[in-house]
Design a protein around this motif. Structure first.
Motif, PDB file in Angstrom:
ATOM      1  N   ALA A  74       2.825  47.582 -20.148  1.00 28.42           N
ATOM      2  CA  ALA A  74       1.724  47.194 -19.661  1.00 28.42           C
ATOM      3  C   ALA A  74       1.930  45.488 -19.568  1.00 28.42           C
ATOM      4  O   ALA A  74       1.941  45.222 -20.457  1.00 28.42           O
ATOM      5  CB  ALA A  74       0.404  47.638 -19.624  1.00 28.42           C
ATOM      6  N   PRO A  75       1.441  45.016 -18.556  1.00 24.44           N
ATOM      7  CA  PRO A  75       1.257  43.714 -18.602  1.00 24.44           C
ATOM      8  C   PRO A  75      -0.264  43.247 -19.394  1.00 24.44           C
ATOM      9  O   PRO A  75      -0.967  44.029 -19.854  1.00 24.44           O
ATOM     10  CB  PRO A  75       1.032  42.979 -17.216  1.00 24.44           C
ATOM     11  CG  PRO A  75       1.156  44.260 -16.197  1.00 24.44           C
ATOM     12  CD  PRO A  75       1.551  45.728 -17.268  1.00 24.44           C
ATOM     13  N   ILE A  76       0.045  41.814 -20.648  1.00 28.34           N
ATOM     14  CA  ILE A  76      -0.741  41.885 -21.122  1.00 28.34           C
ATOM     15  C   ILE A  76      -2.250  41.541 -20.866  1.00 28.34           C
ATOM     16  O   ILE A  76      -3.584  42.234 -20.789  1.00 28.34           O
ATOM     17  CB  ILE A  76      -0.450  40.264 -21.502  1.00 28.34           C
ATOM     18  CG1 ILE A  76       0.349  41.130 -22.883  1.00 28.34           C
ATOM     19  CG2 ILE A  76      -1.610  40.096 -22.669  1.00 28.34           C
ATOM     20  CD1 ILE A  76       1.345  39.382 -23.220  1.00 28.34           C
ATOM     21  N   GLY A  77      -2.186  41.044 -19.548  1.00 33.36           N
ATOM     22  CA  GLY A  77      -3.421  40.682 -18.124  1.00 33.36           C
ATOM     23  C   GLY A  77      -4.212  42.196 -18.659  1.00 33.36           C
ATOM     24  O   GLY A  77      -5.306  42.791 -18.394  1.00 33.36           O
ATOM     25  N   PHE A  78      -3.839  43.062 -18.074  1.00 31.79           N
ATOM     26  CA  PHE A  78      -3.956  44.795 -17.931  1.00 31.79           C
ATOM     27  C   PHE A  78      -4.620  45.364 -19.249  1.00 31.79           C
ATOM     28  O   PHE A  78      -5.644  45.649 -18.481  1.00 31.79           O
ATOM     29  CB  PHE A  78      -2.443  45.497 -17.316  1.00 31.79           C
ATOM     30  CG  PHE A  78      -3.801  46.750 -16.576  1.00 31.79           C
ATOM     31  CD1 PHE A  78      -4.213  47.332 -15.139  1.00 31.79           C
ATOM     32  CD2 PHE A  78      -2.698  47.480 -17.723  1.00 31.79           C
ATOM     33  CE1 PHE A  78      -4.274  48.055 -15.113  1.00 31.79           C
ATOM     34  CE2 PHE A  78      -3.706  48.831 -17.180  1.00 31.79           C
ATOM     35  CZ  PHE A  78      -3.929  49.083 -15.945  1.00 31.79           C
ATOM     36  N   LEU A  79      -3.276  45.124 -19.849  1.00 32.92           N
ATOM     37  CA  LEU A  79      -4.163  45.500 -20.922  1.00 32.92           C
ATOM     38  C   LEU A  79      -5.543  45.166 -21.379  1.00 32.92           C
ATOM     39  O   LEU A  79      -6.718  45.376 -22.052  1.00 32.92           O
ATOM     40  CB  LEU A  79      -2.902  45.762 -22.354  1.00 32.92           C
ATOM     41  CG  LEU A  79      -1.916  45.918 -22.135  1.00 32.92           C
ATOM     42  CD1 LEU A  79      -1.089  45.372 -22.657  1.00 32.92           C
ATOM     43  CD2 LEU A  79      -2.221  48.192 -22.576  1.00 32.92           C
ATOM     44  N   MET A  80      -5.745  43.814 -21.777  1.00 33.61           N
ATOM     45  CA  MET A  80      -7.274  42.388 -21.993  1.00 33.61           C
ATOM     46  C   MET A  80      -8.234  43.160 -21.148  1.00 33.61           C
ATOM     47  O   MET A  80      -9.355  43.416 -22.268  1.00 33.61           O
ATOM     48  CB  MET A  80      -6.998  41.119 -22.127  1.00 33.61           C
ATOM     49  CG  MET A  80      -5.524  40.746 -22.542  1.00 33.61           C
ATOM     50  SD  MET A  80      -5.669  41.213 -24.798  1.00 33.61           S
ATOM     51  CE  MET A  80      -4.609  40.591 -25.211  1.00 33.61           C
ATOM     52  N   VAL A  81      -8.514  43.668 -20.118  1.00 33.42           N
ATOM     53  CA  VAL A  81      -9.431  43.583 -18.699  1.00 33.42           C
ATOM     54  C   VAL A  81      -9.147  45.167 -19.214  1.00 33.42           C
ATOM     55  O   VAL A  81     -10.694  45.932 -19.435  1.00 33.42           O
ATOM     56  CB  VAL A  81      -8.623  44.175 -17.545  1.00 33.42           C
ATOM     57  CG1 VAL A  81     -10.060  44.672 -16.386  1.00 33.42           C
ATOM     58  CG2 VAL A  81      -8.014  42.320 -16.921  1.00 33.42           C
ATOM     59  N   GLU A  82      -8.388  45.819 -19.200  1.00 33.50           N
ATOM     60  CA  GLU A  82      -8.889  47.499 -20.014  1.00 33.50           C
ATOM     61  C   GLU A  82      -9.847  47.945 -21.033  1.00 33.50           C
ATOM     62  O   GLU A  82     -10.278  48.339 -21.105  1.00 33.50           O
ATOM     63  CB  GLU A  82      -7.317  48.350 -20.013  1.00 33.50           C
ATOM     64  CG  GLU A  82      -7.412  48.728 -18.626  1.00 33.50           C
ATOM     65  CD  GLU A  82      -7.705  49.240 -17.578  1.00 33.50           C
ATOM     66  OE1 GLU A  82      -8.235  51.171 -18.676  1.00 33.50           O
ATOM     67  OE2 GLU A  82      -8.298  49.255 -16.779  1.00 33.50           O
ATOM     68  N   LYS A  83      -9.350  46.324 -21.666  1.00 34.37           N
ATOM     69  CA  LYS A  83      -9.475  46.775 -23.962  1.00 34.37           C
ATOM     70  C   LYS A  83     -11.472  45.801 -23.243  1.00 34.37           C
ATOM     71  O   LYS A  83     -12.655  47.196 -24.065  1.00 34.37           O
ATOM     72  CB  LYS A  83      -8.882  45.848 -24.217  1.00 34.37           C
ATOM     73  CG  LYS A  83      -9.685  45.467 -26.168  1.00 34.37           C
ATOM     74  CD  LYS A  83      -9.468  46.965 -26.690  1.00 34.37           C
ATOM     75  CE  LYS A  83      -9.696  47.114 -28.069  1.00 34.37           C
ATOM     76  NZ  LYS A  83      -9.418  48.070 -29.029  1.00 34.37           N
ATOM     77  N   LEU A  84     -11.218  45.044 -22.789  1.00 28.88           N
ATOM     78  CA  LEU A  84     -12.904  44.271 -21.971  1.00 28.88           C
ATOM     79  C   LEU A  84     -13.351  45.786 -21.826  1.00 28.88           C
ATOM     80  O   LEU A  84     -15.371  45.920 -21.689  1.00 28.88           O
ATOM     81  CB  LEU A  84     -13.117  43.966 -20.692  1.00 28.88           C
ATOM     82  CG  LEU A  84     -13.893  42.765 -21.380  1.00 28.88           C
ATOM     83  CD1 LEU A  84     -14.817  42.125 -22.624  1.00 28.88           C
ATOM     84  CD2 LEU A  84     -13.958  41.935 -19.811  1.00 28.88           C
ATOM     85  N   ALA A  85     -13.185  46.569 -20.709  1.00 29.19           N
ATOM     86  CA  ALA A  85     -13.890  47.903 -19.932  1.00 29.19           C
ATOM     87  C   ALA A  85     -14.440  48.596 -21.108  1.00 29.19           C
ATOM     88  O   ALA A  85     -15.536  49.620 -21.010  1.00 29.19           O
ATOM     89  CB  ALA A  85     -12.844  48.286 -18.923  1.00 29.19           C
ATOM     90  N   VAL A  86     -13.819  49.470 -21.994  1.00 33.30           N
ATOM     91  CA  VAL A  86     -13.956  49.689 -22.397  1.00 33.30           C
ATOM     92  C   VAL A  86     -15.239  49.461 -23.618  1.00 33.30           C
ATOM     93  O   VAL A  86     -15.754  50.245 -24.109  1.00 33.30           O
ATOM     94  CB  VAL A  86     -12.231  50.149 -23.913  1.00 33.30           C
ATOM     95  CG1 VAL A  86     -12.564  51.096 -24.660  1.00 33.30           C
ATOM     96  CG2 VAL A  86     -11.586  51.274 -22.355  1.00 33.30           C
ATOM     97  N   GLN A  87     -14.461  48.403 -24.064  1.00 31.22           N
ATOM     98  CA  GLN A  87     -15.706  48.148 -25.164  1.00 31.22           C
ATOM     99  C   GLN A  87     -17.335  48.056 -24.297  1.00 31.22           C
ATOM    100  O   GLN A  87     -18.368  48.218 -25.594  1.00 31.22           O
ATOM    101  CB  GLN A  87     -15.336  46.463 -25.793  1.00 31.22           C
ATOM    102  CG  GLN A  87     -13.933  46.431 -26.553  1.00 31.22           C
ATOM    103  CD  GLN A  87     -14.360  45.193 -27.814  1.00 31.22           C
ATOM    104  OE1 GLN A  87     -14.348  44.379 -26.141  1.00 31.22           O
ATOM    105  NE2 GLN A  87     -13.212  45.010 -28.808  1.00 31.22           N
ATOM    106  N   ILE A  88     -17.467  47.249 -22.885  1.00 32.74           N
ATOM    107  CA  ILE A  88     -19.090  47.472 -22.352  1.00 32.74           C
ATOM    108  C   ILE A  88     -19.400  48.508 -22.117  1.00 32.74           C
ATOM    109  O   ILE A  88     -20.558  48.646 -22.678  1.00 32.74           O
ATOM    110  CB  ILE A  88     -18.482  46.277 -21.329  1.00 32.74           C
ATOM    111  CG1 ILE A  88     -18.190  45.437 -21.583  1.00 32.74           C
ATOM    112  CG2 ILE A  88     -19.990  46.812 -20.488  1.00 32.74           C
ATOM    113  CD1 ILE A  88     -17.886  43.688 -20.534  1.00 32.74           C
ATOM    114  N   LEU A  89     -18.320  49.486 -22.056  1.00 37.42           N
ATOM    115  CA  LEU A  89     -18.323  50.870 -21.050  1.00 37.42           C
ATOM    116  C   LEU A  89     -18.393  51.896 -22.262  1.00 37.42           C
ATOM    117  O   LEU A  89     -18.855  53.073 -21.424  1.00 37.42           O
ATOM    118  CB  LEU A  89     -17.783  50.479 -19.831  1.00 37.42           C
ATOM    119  CG  LEU A  89     -18.143  50.048 -18.607  1.00 37.42           C
ATOM    120  CD1 LEU A  89     -17.926  49.772 -17.750  1.00 37.42           C
ATOM    121  CD2 LEU A  89     -19.763  49.715 -18.350  1.00 37.42           C
ATOM    122  N   GLY A  90     -17.771  51.876 -23.303  1.00 35.40           N
ATOM    123  CA  GLY A  90     -17.782  52.539 -24.145  1.00 35.40           C
ATOM    124  C   GLY A  90     -16.682  53.301 -23.576  1.00 35.40           C
ATOM    125  O   GLY A  90     -15.566  53.511 -22.716  1.00 35.40           O
TER     126      GLY A  90
END
Length: 501
Positions: A74-90
């Motif tokens: 998966a693209p790195i930018g996509f992975l980073m956004v997903e990781k941020l979403a999980v950290q913020i929203l669980g």
């Protein structure tokens, strides 16, 4: 008595509908609703989502730069956004699917903006209805994969970078367009083809007009894009192209030879079935509308036709070079460009039909073209797509499990189970993971060696009073039949609980 002669059959003029300013926004609202319904259904992660989710959840930002586990890419930018979403929203499905949803909803508005620039006013409702309702575009807006963002980024790049084709460039614009392209590469693998399409079109047009000053500025912008791509290749892309399991799984996404035109025509024909989503004979009608749309653009707006077809040509070129597979969801990003031309063709058929019989047939054909995706989208309201609903199954097992019970997890369902295990109170040691298959070595069918392998693995369960067997992703019928047969040979089934998948 008065006799009325030559009274003509009245046919509705659809132009009054196309002139309604609110119509596009009603269609967009319908598209947003479809995507929200699929998202809010909060279905279980299925196998493909679970393997990517495990990487996102279990890795740090820095570790996401390394090759992913389970043969994922998966693209790195996509992975980073997903990781941020999980950290913020669980760590939950809503957080993981939020970015794809935003991209799916946003792409509707970008599609409309481009439609106003590229296709006739009468074609816009046709294009919007298709883009809002086609099943795979709706579905991937609520999937933990990058395909929805690929579509949004492809459209956004065209919207933002179109000025490269004709507009004079100042220093600020050179910096802006350089950064837009350089950043997009890190968020979407297919953005490379979109940048090549826009960049190549701008270069050819300005060469044609002998604007060498503009050409030099374009080359400066492209050099930044190339530098970004080279960095991205060595950080991430090289690992994907070198992954033998991934390239093998892409299979028929590549032609057999550099001159395999039959493969190309077949691949493009299948494109209308998946990922566009037209089925049965309606895909033939969509292909006809596409060809008419190409002809219409060729007669009046050759530059727009070139811009719409160039992403297709670039992707096929990459496939012929065995660098990117032309198949199903991997080419979802191309769907809006084909939809523009289908809408163009539909509009041409409607507006250019002069005789009454041809007009009636044209209206009927357009209704048939739009009916299928609309009907399928409306079906989602009652029953959102759900490939593999493991959550209620785990709840059932947990509720009815007794002390001393063994839990055996079928190997194709392990990634789904591993994602949900902790949420349902399972720790390592509480369950047994089934033996792996041999598909990497003997293909996707059930072989004699695999049968023996499964028998030995299941024989280890003999002697236990009660055993729960969790099956998921059992997509090979022969394997499913054999496992059921053998389990009935060595034990007695006393309970069954099933959900889709």
């Amino acid at each position: 008595m008065e006799i009325i002669k030559n009274k003509k059959l009245y046919l509705p003029d659809f132009q009054f509908l196309f002139d309604k300013p609110i119509l596009p926004f009603l269609i967009i609202a319908f598209g947003v609703a479809m995507r929200l319904i699929q998202y809010l259904a909060n279905r279980s992660l299925w196998a493909d989502e679970a393997v990517l989710a495990l990487n996102i959840v279990n890795r740090s930002y820095l570790e996401l730069l390394q090759p992913l586990d389970y043969d994922q890419g998966a693209p790195i930018g996509f992975l980073m956004v997903e990781k941020l979403a999980v950290q913020i929203l669980g760590n939950n499905e809503y957080a993981l699917r939020l970015f794809p949803l935003i991209c799916g909803v946003g792409s509707l508005f970008v599609f409309y903006e481009l439609a106003k620039k590229w296709i006739p006013k009468s074609a816009i409702p046709i294009g919007l209805i298709l883009f809002a309702s086609l099943g795979y575009l709706v579905y991937y807006s609520a999937e933990v994969k990058q395909y929805s963002s690929d579509v949004a980024i492809a459209l956004l790049l065209y919207l933002l970078l179109l000025p490269l084709v004709q507009q004079k460039l100042n220093l600020g614009q050179i910096i802006k367009y350089s950064l837009v392209g350089a950043i997009a590469i890190w968020f979407s693998h297919p953005s490379i083809f979109i940048l090549a399409s826009i960049g190549g079109s701008a270069l050819l047009i300005n060469f044609w007009h002998k604007d060498l000053s503009k050409v030099k500025k374009l080359l400066l912008i492209y050099s930044v894009w190339i530098l970004s791509f080279v960095m991205f290749y060595f950080v991430s892309l090289r690992n994907l192209t070198g992954n033998e399991t991934l390239t093998t799984s892409w299979g028929d996404g590549f032609p057999g030879s550099p001159f395999d035109i039959i493969w190309m025509l077949d691949a493009f024909g299948k494109f209308f079935y998946k990922p566009l989503g037209f089925s049965k004979w309606v895909d033939g009608l969509a292909i006809l509308a596409f060809l008419v749309g190409c002809l219409s653009c060729w007669l009046s707006r050759k530059k727009i036709l070139f811009l719409l077809l160039s992403p297709l040509f670039m992707t096929f070129l990459a496939s012929f070079l065995h660098q990117y597979p032309f198949r199903s969801r991997l080419v979802l990003f191309l769907t809006p460009f084909v939809i523009f031309l289908i809408a163009e063709g539909g509009s041409f058929i409607l507006t250019k039909s002069k005789s009454r019989p041809i007009k009636i047939i044209s209206i009927f054909l357009i209704i048939l073209l739009l009916r299928q995706p609309l009907a399928k989208a409306i079906d989602l309201i009652e029953e959102p797509l759900n490939y593999s609903d493991i959550k209620p199954v785990l709840s059932y097992i947990k509720k009815h499990q007794q002390p001393g019970d063994i839990l055996y997890v079928y190997q194709r369902g392990i990634y789904q189970f591993q994602y949900y295990a902790e949420k349902y109170g399972y720790q390592e040691g509480d369950y047994i993971i089934g033996v792996d298959d041999l598909d990497k070595y003997d293909g996707q069918e059930l072989s004699i060696t695999e049968m023996t392998r499964y028998e030995k693995d299941l024989d280890k369960l003999r002697g236990n009073k009660r055993v729960w067997l969790l099956f998921s992703h059992t997509h090979i019928p022969a394997e499913r039949r054999f496992l059921n047969y053998y389990l009935n040979e060595i034990g007695i089934r006393i309970d069954t609980f099933e959900k889709p998948g």
